[in-house]
Design a protein around this motif. Structure first.
Motif, mmCIF file in Angstrom:
data_model
loop_
_atom_site.group_PDB
_atom_site.id
_atom_site.type_symbol
_atom_site.label_atom_id
_atom_site.label_comp_id
_atom_site.label_asym_id
_atom_site.label_seq_id
_atom_site.Cartn_x
_atom_site.Cartn_y
_atom_site.Cartn_z
ATOM 1 N N LYS A 581 34.850 11.999 75.487
ATOM 2 C CA LYS A 581 36.119 12.711 75.274
ATOM 3 C C LYS A 581 35.866 14.087 74.669
ATOM 4 C CE LYS A 581 38.163 12.398 71.667
ATOM 5 N NZ LYS A 581 38.085 13.219 70.435
ATOM 6 N N ALA A 582 34.913 14.159 73.721
ATOM 7 C CA ALA A 582 34.572 15.441 73.105
ATOM 8 C C ALA A 582 34.013 16.417 74.134
ATOM 9 C CB ALA A 582 33.559 15.216 71.982
ATOM 10 N N ILE A 583 33.177 15.930 75.039
ATOM 11 C CA ILE A 583 32.621 16.786 76.083
ATOM 12 C C ILE A 583 33.721 17.305 76.996
ATOM 13 C CG2 ILE A 583 31.208 16.731 78.180
ATOM 14 C CD1 ILE A 583 29.236 14.966 76.625
ATOM 15 N N ALA A 584 34.660 16.430 77.359
ATOM 16 C CA ALA A 584 35.766 16.853 78.222
ATOM 17 C C ALA A 584 36.604 17.939 77.548
ATOM 18 C CB ALA A 584 36.635 15.652 78.583
ATOM 19 N N THR A 585 36.865 17.774 76.253
ATOM 20 C CA THR A 585 37.646 18.792 75.549
ATOM 21 C C THR A 585 36.852 20.091 75.409
ATOM 22 O OG1 THR A 585 36.922 17.902 73.401
ATOM 23 C CG2 THR A 585 39.007 17.097 74.290
ATOM 24 N N LEU A 709 45.570 23.436 70.017
ATOM 25 C CA LEU A 709 45.862 22.598 71.188
ATOM 26 C C LEU A 709 44.932 21.395 71.285
ATOM 27 C CD1 LEU A 709 46.544 25.364 73.878
ATOM 28 C CD2 LEU A 709 48.199 24.088 72.498
ATOM 29 N N VAL A 710 43.650 21.623 71.074
ATOM 30 C CA VAL A 710 42.688 20.527 71.239
ATOM 31 C C VAL A 710 42.771 19.545 70.079
ATOM 32 C CG1 VAL A 710 40.239 19.935 71.359
ATOM 33 C CG2 VAL A 710 41.128 21.864 72.683
ATOM 34 N N ARG A 711 42.618 20.045 68.862
ATOM 35 C CA ARG A 711 42.498 19.154 67.718
ATOM 36 C C ARG A 711 43.827 18.509 67.342
ATOM 37 N NH1 ARG A 711 38.274 17.768 68.315
ATOM 38 N NH2 ARG A 711 37.693 19.908 68.723
ATOM 39 N N VAL A 712 44.934 19.222 67.509
ATOM 40 C CA VAL A 712 46.231 18.710 67.062
ATOM 41 C C VAL A 712 46.908 17.865 68.136
ATOM 42 C CG1 VAL A 712 48.534 19.383 66.246
ATOM 43 C CG2 VAL A 712 46.519 20.653 65.490
ATOM 44 N N ILE A 713 46.647 18.155 69.415
ATOM 45 C CA ILE A 713 47.383 17.465 70.482
ATOM 46 C C ILE A 713 46.476 16.629 71.371
ATOM 47 C CG2 ILE A 713 48.853 17.798 72.515
ATOM 48 C CD1 ILE A 713 50.007 20.255 71.150
ATOM 49 N N ILE A 714 45.446 17.244 71.961
ATOM 50 C CA ILE A 714 44.624 16.500 72.923
ATOM 51 C C ILE A 714 43.920 15.319 72.265
ATOM 52 C CG2 ILE A 714 42.564 16.635 74.360
ATOM 53 C CD1 ILE A 714 43.385 19.334 75.283
ATOM 54 N N VAL A 715 43.309 15.557 71.108
ATOM 55 C CA VAL A 715 42.546 14.480 70.469
ATOM 56 C C VAL A 715 43.439 13.298 70.089
ATOM 57 C CG1 VAL A 715 41.163 13.857 68.464
ATOM 58 C CG2 VAL A 715 40.664 15.961 69.711
ATOM 59 N N PRO A 716 44.551 13.489 69.379
ATOM 60 C CA PRO A 716 45.398 12.325 69.067
ATOM 61 C C PRO A 716 45.959 11.640 70.317
ATOM 62 C CG PRO A 716 45.991 14.191 67.689
ATOM 63 C CD PRO A 716 45.064 14.706 68.724
ATOM 64 N N ALA A 717 46.395 12.420 71.304
ATOM 65 C CA ALA A 717 46.958 11.822 72.521
ATOM 66 C C ALA A 717 45.911 10.996 73.254
ATOM 67 C CB ALA A 717 47.516 12.915 73.429
ATOM 68 N N ALA A 718 44.696 11.564 73.402
ATOM 69 C CA ALA A 718 43.640 10.834 74.108
ATOM 70 C C ALA A 718 43.231 9.582 73.342
ATOM 71 C CB ALA A 718 42.441 11.747 74.317
ATOM 72 N N MET A 719 43.131 9.676 72.023
ATOM 73 C CA MET A 719 42.730 8.517 71.239
ATOM 74 C C MET A 719 43.810 7.443 71.237
ATOM 75 S SD MET A 719 40.585 10.155 68.054
ATOM 76 C CE MET A 719 39.843 8.575 67.635
ATOM 77 N N GLN A 720 45.073 7.830 71.341
ATOM 78 C CA GLN A 720 46.144 6.854 71.449
ATOM 79 C C GLN A 720 46.059 6.101 72.773
ATOM 80 O OE1 GLN A 720 48.228 5.533 69.542
ATOM 81 N NE2 GLN A 720 49.690 4.537 70.928
ATOM 82 N N LEU A 721 45.727 6.822 73.846
ATOM 83 C CA LEU A 721 45.619 6.177 75.158
ATOM 84 C C LEU A 721 44.370 5.297 75.236
ATOM 85 C CD1 LEU A 721 46.630 9.155 77.483
ATOM 86 C CD2 LEU A 721 47.975 7.116 76.975
ATOM 87 N N MET A 722 43.282 5.711 74.602
ATOM 88 C CA MET A 722 42.045 4.935 74.658
ATOM 89 C C MET A 722 42.086 3.723 73.736
ATOM 90 S SD MET A 722 39.479 8.229 74.691
ATOM 91 C CE MET A 722 37.967 7.294 74.470
ATOM 92 N N LYS A 723 42.907 3.775 72.684
ATOM 93 C CA LYS A 723 43.088 2.678 71.745
ATOM 94 C C LYS A 723 41.745 2.143 71.245
ATOM 95 C CE LYS A 723 47.574 1.379 73.659
ATOM 96 N NZ LYS A 723 48.321 2.071 72.593
ATOM 97 N N ARG A 724 41.537 0.827 71.370
ATOM 98 C CA ARG A 724 40.335 0.208 70.812
ATOM 99 C C ARG A 724 39.058 0.648 71.529
ATOM 100 N NH1 ARG A 724 41.617 -4.618 67.924
ATOM 101 N NH2 ARG A 724 39.828 -5.725 68.755
#
Length: 757
Positions: A581-585, A709-724
């Motif tokens: 995920k970090a690489i994609a961002t 954009l990345v740290r405030v939105i993309i990271v939380p949104a992606a981590m919410q979708l990836m869950k566990r």
């Protein structure tokens, strides 16, 4: 003891920093195997008015023209002064001073009072870069009062003046950056003492790095941009690390810990974050060392040393200062309006917690919206062009720039920077067929579009022996030719009588698009000569060879960076998918940053009042360096955030709550660090010369994108979708550890319990 040692090192570093500028060059040549370098080597001996480093000398008489007797003696006096200067070791010349009166018109400008002479000098590229600027000043002081404008024009003169302009821009950027840093630190710390400590350690790191660089420069040729990147990155990262450490120290004190314990916990927690951050940036930047260009390796070395020294200062000097200052760290409190203060609160009441919750409530919508914005910003990258800077980027007051302008007005834009085709006959004695091939090549090149003129040995060979031009190469024949014809012959045919030069004078400047296209056509046609082996040199070829090297290295550098970042994050967080995920961002952030750079510097969409140069392209090494630092700095913030998120997840097993609480604890620090970085990089972007403008603005844009954009939105949104799956690791016994670190349950809500400072 530690402070005394650091003080001694600081004095020694300061002494080295003062002398560093004199050891640096502005050369940005291609690697040794490039065709343009081979061409320079072939020109080193045997030609009149040429060498591996050739100067175009321009003399303009403001008081007389060529019809007046005084004109010739005045011009010859200036040429003789340059030819006789021992610092240049000039060998021979070709031009006004070697031509007979009836053959001088090709060397006279349109105004009838400007002449052009080619001079071969006996010093190498690096020495010429250092020598020519000082000699140019002396020529100005000597001849300008006499009404003579004397200019020495070539790529080394440009690069030498670029060195001086870079030093001046560096001082200007520091004047802008330091007060801005003070203001931001006061807003963040609300303490004069803490601000002064942060500035002291940061400046110490910069000075020590420059001192180390001075030692290295005594053994290795380094580019002037190494000094710029040390100051720019040293200020940004140094203040960043001081912020992390000081924030953690004040939190530990506020939690009631004694000074000694607070320092120990600060080093054990925030110090660990600083090490991870520095390692990440160094690993990312280290990929640049695979590029065999002096400019790139100099920048990589400067960046690596700056970050490593900032880390050492933060881990060794800063704790000693904290021991000494102790609870007085908050002395000199600064009053701020409530709207500007950020007082530590429980995470659930933080605005960052609420923002993160809002994003995670609609993760698909937010992720799609922000990714779409970043992709849209990245679209201009598809048309990105690279170029090697030329004299056009110098300020209007530049003597070299004025000389280039004079040549362009009087002789044509490409007269001072021809495309040079060097050809070697495949036989020891060129025959009529060889000269026929040389003649055909010159004729075909003359017919190409965007060619102002083509010069070669053919007219001189025919002048000596019209019926059989190859006979003019016989030593017995060439020894009897008139001096001016002999000078022209030896300007285009070497003493060995088998090495020839064909000069293609472009109709446009050396780095213009049309000239670059012409270079490709010249190379293609020259490669078809059956009896001669060719290499193509000149300023345009030199820049193109460097650009090609960057283009070849870019995929490898990018791959090495991403692999290195993946491994660092894999070891740090024991997760397979979080590093992906970090690489994609990182890819999204880099693409958007380069898109903005193209819009500003290539398309010229920035408002004029910003004072940013519109070059029509990006500095050829800019994308490599910006990419390395983007990857390093972005992963740096990733470590800051995810370290805390992982701690929360291990404590609660609740992915959503861990992300929200992690954001609440770390976002103020990340935001403050980002603001400091933007201030520093922006200062260099607006105060520097064009290459540094692009680096500074690029890094400022990248940090702004990543921290918002990345740290405030993309990271939380992606981590919410990836869950566990965020935390899945096949090597763990339990793929999703949810109860590790239960001992933190009672203490981690305290302000002093964060692990990221």
């Amino acid at each position: 003891m530690i402070l005394a040692v650091w003080l001694i090192l600081l004095i020694l570093g300061g002494m080295g920093a003062v002398s560093l500028a004199d050891r640096l060059s502005a050369g940005s040549g291609p690697p040794p195997g490039a065709g343009s370098v081979q061409a320079d080597a072939l020109l080193e001996d045997g030609f009149q008015g040429r060498s591996a480093v050739t100067i175009a000398m321009v003399v303009r008489d403001q008081d007389h023209d060529m019809s007046e007797p005084a004109f010739d003696s005045r011009v010859r006096g200036a040429i003789t002064a340059v030819l006789g200067d021992p610092r240049l070791g000039a060998t021979t010349s070709y031009g006004w001073d070697t031509a007979s009166p009836e053959q001088r018109l090709p060397f006279v400008g349109k105004d009838g009072r400007t002449v052009l002479t080619s001079i071969g000098i006996g010093i190498d590229d690096a020495a010429a870069t250092t020598t020519l600027p000082s000699l140019q000043k002396e020529l100005d002081d000597r001849f300008r009062p006499q009404g003579l404008e004397v200019s020495l024009v070539n790529i080394q003169a440009f690069q030498g003046e670029l060195t001086e302009e870079s030093a001046a821009a560096l001082a200007k950027a520091e004047i802008i950056a330091l007060p801005a840093i003070v203001v931001v630190l006061l807003l963040l710390f609300r303490s004069v003492t803490a601000t002064m400590v942060a500035l002291t350690t940061t400046m110490t790191g910069v000075v020590l790095t420059l001192g180390v660089l001075d030692i290295v420069a005594q053994f290795v040729q380094l580019n002037i941009f190494a000094q710029n990147i040390v100051v720019m990155l040293g200020l940004g990262v140094g203040v960043d690390y001081a912020l992390v450490m000081l924030k953690r120290f004040t939190q530990e004190l506020s939690a009631g810990n004694p000074v000694g314990v607070a320092v120990e916990r600060t080093v054990a927690t925030a110090g660990h974050t600083v090490i991870a951050s520095a390692l990440t940036i160094v690993v990312a930047v280290a990929a640049l060392f695979v590029v065999p260009l002096d400019t790139v390796t100099s920048l990589a070395l400067g960046a690596t040393l700056a970050v490593a020294m900032a880390m050492l200062v933060a881990l060794l000097l800063l704790p000693a200062l904290l021991h000494l200052i102790g609870t007085r760290i908050d002395a000199g409190r600064v009053w701020l309006p409530a709207a500007l203060r950020h007082d530590q609160v429980r995470p659930e009441t933080s605005r960052w917690y609420r923002i993160t919750e809002r994003v995670m409530n609609r993760p698909v919508w937010w992720l799609t919206a922000v990714v779409s914005i970043l992709v849209a910003l990245a679209i201009p990258v598809l048309g990105m062009r690279l170029f090697t800077p030329d004299a056009r980027i110098l300020p209007a007051t530049s003597t070299v720039g004025a000389g280039v302008d004079t040549v362009a007005r009087q002789f044509g834009p490409g007269a001072a920077s021809p495309i040079v085709v060097v050809l070697e006959a495949r036989t020891d004695r060129p025959d009529a067929a060889t000269i026929g091939d040389l003649t055909s090549l010159a004729d075909d090149l003359r017919a190409l579009p965007d060619v102002a003129a083509v010069n070669s040995a053919v007219p001189f060979l025919r002048a000596v022996s019209p019926s059989d031009p190859s006979a003019a190469l016989d030593p017995a024949v060439s020894a009897r030719v008139p001096p001016d014809i002999g000078a022209g012959l030896r300007h285009y045919a070497a003493d060995d009588n088998r090495t020839f030069v064909v000069e293609v004078i472009p109709a446009q400047p050396s780095s213009d698009d049309k000239t670059m296209q012409l270079l490709d056509r010249v190379r293609a046609r020259a490669a078809q000569v059956p009896s001669l082996d060719e290499v193509v040199g000149g300023e345009t070829a030199r820049g193109d060879d460097s650009n090609a090297e960057v283009a070849r290295a870019l995929p490898l550098v990018f791959a090495l960076m991403l692999v290195a970042v993946y491994l660092v994050l894999l070891v740090t967080f024991r997760s397979v998918f979080l590093p992906l995920k970090a690489i994609a961002t990182n890819v999204l952030s880099a693409g958007a940053t380069f898109g903005v750079l193209v819009m500003i510097f290539q398309y010229g969409w920035a408002p004029d009042w910003l004072g940013l140069d519109h070059a029509g392209a990006l500095f050829f090494i800019g994308p490599l360096v910006v990419l390395a630092l983007i990857v390093g700095l972005s992963t740096d913030y990733e470590v800051f955030l995810l370290s805390r998120v992982r701690e929360e997840y291990l404590r609660t097993g609740d992915n959503r709550e861990a992300v929200a609480r992690g954001m609440a604890w770390t976002a103020p620090m990340i935001t403050g660090a980002a603001v400091l970085m933007i201030v520093v990089f922006g200062a260099f972007g607006f105060a520097g010369i064009m290459p540094i403008q692009q680096l500074g603005i690029g890094l400022a844009v990248a940090v702004a994108i990543d921290a918002t954009l990345v740290r405030v939105i993309i990271v939380p949104a992606a981590m919410q979708l990836m869950k566990r799956w965020n935390w899945w690791n096949p090597l763990d016994r339990e793929p999703v550890p949810a109860q590790e670190s239960a001992r933190h349950r009672d203490s981690s809500d305290r302000p002093g319990a964060t692990t990221v400072g």
